[in-house]
Design an enzyme around this catalytic site. Structure first.
Site, PDB file in Angstrom:
ATOM      1  N   HIS A 118      47.574  48.162  47.104  1.00 25.39           N
ATOM      2  CA  HIS A 118      47.214  47.834  45.713  1.00 25.39           C
ATOM      3  C   HIS A 118      48.040  46.601  45.291  1.00 25.39           C
ATOM      4  O   HIS A 118      48.931  46.702  44.439  1.00 25.39           O
ATOM      5  CB  HIS A 118      47.490  49.031  44.806  1.00 25.39           C
ATOM      6  CG  HIS A 118      46.790  48.988  43.483  1.00 25.39           C
ATOM      7  ND1 HIS A 118      45.912  47.978  43.129  1.00 25.39           N
ATOM      8  CD2 HIS A 118      46.834  49.841  42.417  1.00 25.39           C
ATOM      9  CE1 HIS A 118      45.452  48.215  41.905  1.00 25.39           C
ATOM     10  NE2 HIS A 118      45.991  49.329  41.455  1.00 25.39           N
TER      11      HIS A 118
ATOM     12  N   GLN B 191      48.582  45.554  41.490  1.00 23.60           N
ATOM     13  CA  GLN B 191      49.508  46.399  40.744  1.00 23.60           C
ATOM     14  C   GLN B 191      50.947  45.921  40.939  1.00 23.60           C
ATOM     15  O   GLN B 191      51.729  45.849  39.988  1.00 23.60           O
ATOM     16  CB  GLN B 191      49.380  47.859  41.226  1.00 23.60           C
ATOM     17  CG  GLN B 191      50.294  48.809  40.498  1.00 23.60           C
ATOM     18  CD  GLN B 191      49.949  48.898  39.019  1.00 23.60           C
ATOM     19  OE1 GLN B 191      48.811  49.124  38.670  1.00 23.60           O
ATOM     20  NE2 GLN B 191      50.931  48.716  38.148  1.00 23.60           N
TER      21      GLN B 191
ATOM     22  N   ASP C  57      54.129  57.573  41.687  1.00 27.27           N
ATOM     23  CA  ASP C  57      52.672  57.486  41.515  1.00 27.27           C
ATOM     24  C   ASP C  57      52.134  58.896  41.707  1.00 27.27           C
ATOM     25  O   ASP C  57      52.854  59.798  42.176  1.00 27.27           O
ATOM     26  CB  ASP C  57      52.087  56.487  42.539  1.00 27.27           C
ATOM     27  CG  ASP C  57      50.588  56.259  42.369  1.00 27.27           C
ATOM     28  OD1 ASP C  57      50.051  56.584  41.289  1.00 27.27           O
ATOM     29  OD2 ASP C  57      49.943  55.768  43.313  1.00 27.27           O
TER      30      ASP C  57
ATOM     31  N   CYS D 188      52.215  53.168  38.010  1.00 26.01           N
ATOM     32  CA  CYS D 188      51.037  52.302  37.893  1.00 26.01           C
ATOM     33  C   CYS D 188      49.992  52.873  36.934  1.00 26.01           C
ATOM     34  O   CYS D 188      49.164  52.116  36.418  1.00 26.01           O
ATOM     35  CB  CYS D 188      50.422  52.056  39.271  1.00 26.01           C
ATOM     36  SG  CYS D 188      49.739  53.532  40.052  1.00 26.01           S
TER      37      CYS D 188
HETATM   38  N1   CP Z   1      46.819  51.261  37.985  1.00 24.76           N
HETATM   39  C1   CP Z   1      45.506  51.112  38.168  1.00 24.76           C
HETATM   40  O1   CP Z   1      45.038  50.432  39.098  1.00 24.76           O
HETATM   41  O2   CP Z   1      44.754  51.764  37.238  1.00 24.76           O
HETATM   42  P1   CP Z   1      43.173  51.995  37.274  1.00 24.76           P
HETATM   43  O3   CP Z   1      42.887  52.952  38.396  1.00 24.76           O
HETATM   44  O4   CP Z   1      42.868  52.568  35.931  1.00 24.76           O
HETATM   45  O5   CP Z   1      42.494  50.673  37.507  1.00 24.76           O
HETATM   46  N1  NVA Z   2      47.463  55.843  44.357  1.00 22.60           N
HETATM   47  C1  NVA Z   2      46.468  55.888  43.313  1.00 22.60           C
HETATM   48  C2  NVA Z   2      46.548  54.685  42.472  1.00 22.60           C
HETATM   49  C3  NVA Z   2      45.563  54.616  41.352  1.00 22.60           C
HETATM   50  C4  NVA Z   2      45.690  53.356  40.545  1.00 22.60           C
HETATM   51  C5  NVA Z   2      45.087  56.025  43.928  1.00 22.60           C
HETATM   52  O1  NVA Z   2      44.817  55.412  44.966  1.00 22.60           O
HETATM   53  O2  NVA Z   2      44.279  56.789  43.379  1.00 22.60           O
END
Ligand code: CP
Ligand code: NVA
Length: 304
Positions: free
Chosen positions: A133, A136, A223, A262
């Site tokens: 990600h 983020q 997270d 996040c």
């Molecule tokens: N942190 C993040 O990516 O949030 P969303 O899943 O809401 O986009």
């Molecule tokens: N680790 C989480 C982050 C969401 C923004 C996921 O992948 O669902």
């Protein structure tokens, strides 16, 4: 801020200089925006977003950010595209390259992004995959720099699941010159190859002991234990109660440590409300900084 890479699929595509440059550019764009609004530097440019998974922050911050820079946005669920009826990623990438200036995609399998990038002639941005990600973590380091006035030399403590966000945080720590300690249950560590590569750049510690990880930390991060791509609903039991960030655990970090997440958070699983709503939490600034850091990224990738 011109970048060598055409795409941002993972943060290791950026050099240290580029990573720090995007962070500083984001801070500059944020100040400019708050003072008088941003200049329309992406006028006549467009971003196409494809979502295989739900999103609040990523979708809205990319759409609003692109608009604030004068550009336009098309937002699609992959279910609404011919992808859902078997059109290939390759053909989709080639088609979109004739219409739009940038693709941002949120996908399950990271190889979908690699395939999009391989076949597109325009930049492809990872808006979250099962593996990484990066957007983020750009926002996270903007937040860390704003709050701590520096990033190099800080200690980051990651507690919980060694997931996609953790993999990107690890790469970010290497680029930023931060020490990082990661506490996970056995079997939930971040990717081995990332640990190896980042260990060559900075101090990386993997533990199964949150108290050890959080000791002397400047930044505490967690997270969800239940990412979108996970299917085992029993996995949460493997994290609780030991890996929950609560007020007692936070007392072991430096007294001026900040808490980051996040979002979305599962309150009273990975973090208690007392911490996420407490004085050390910077999660709303962190969420806001998605907007500013992605503007910096879009402006850097979409060349005139
Ligand atoms: N942190 C993040 O990516 O949030 P969303 O899943 O809401 O986009
Ligand atoms: N680790 C989480 C982050 C969401 C923004 C996921 O992948 O669902």
């Amino acid at each position: 801020m011109k970048l060598k890479t055409q795409n941002l699929l993972a943060l290791d595509e950026l050099s240290k200089k580029e990573f720090n440059g995007v962070i500083d550019y984001a801070i500059k764009l944020k100040k400019e925006f708050k003072k008088s609004g941003n200049s329309p530097i992406l006028k006549n440019k467009s971003l196409t977003m494809i979502f295989q998974k739900p999103s609040t922050r990523t979708r809205i911050s990319f759409e609003i950010g692109m608009t604030q820079l004068g550009g336009t946005v098309v937002n699609l669920s992959s279910n609404d595209m011919q992808l859902s009826r078997g059109e290939t990623i390759e053909d989709t990438a080639k088609t979109l390259s004739r219409y739009t200036d940038c693709i941002m995609a949120r996908v399950y399998d990271h190889s979908i992004l690699e395939n999009l990038a391989k076949n597109a002639t325009i930049p492809v941005i990872n808006g979250l995959s099962d593996s990484y990600h990066p957007c983020q973590i750009l926002a996270d380091f903007v937040t860390i720099k704003e709050k701590k006035k520096k990033i190099s030399g800080l200690k980051i403590a990651w507690i919980g699941d060694g997931n996609n966000v953790c993999n990107s945080m690890l790469i970010g720590a290497g680029l930023a010159g931060c020490k990082i300690s990661i506490a996970t249950p056995k079997g939930f560590e971040p990717f081995k190859n990332i640990v190896k590569n980042v260990s060559a750049l900075t101090d990386v510690e993997l533990t199964n002991d949150p108290s050890r990880t959080i000791a002397d930390a400047d930044v505490v991060v967690t997270d969800t234990f239940d990412s979108i791509h996970n299917t085992d609903k029993n996995r949460i039991k493997k994290f609780l109660p030991k890996f929950q960030v609560n007020s007692k655990l936070m007392t072991l970090a430096n007294s001026d440590a900040i808490f980051m997440h996040c979002l979305p958070a599962k309150r009273d699983q990975e973090v208690t409300s007392s911490v996420i709503d407490g004085p050390q939490s910077v999660v709303w600034d962190e969420a806001e900084n998605r907007l500013h850091s992605q503007k910096a990224l879009l402006a850097s990738l979409i060349r005139a």
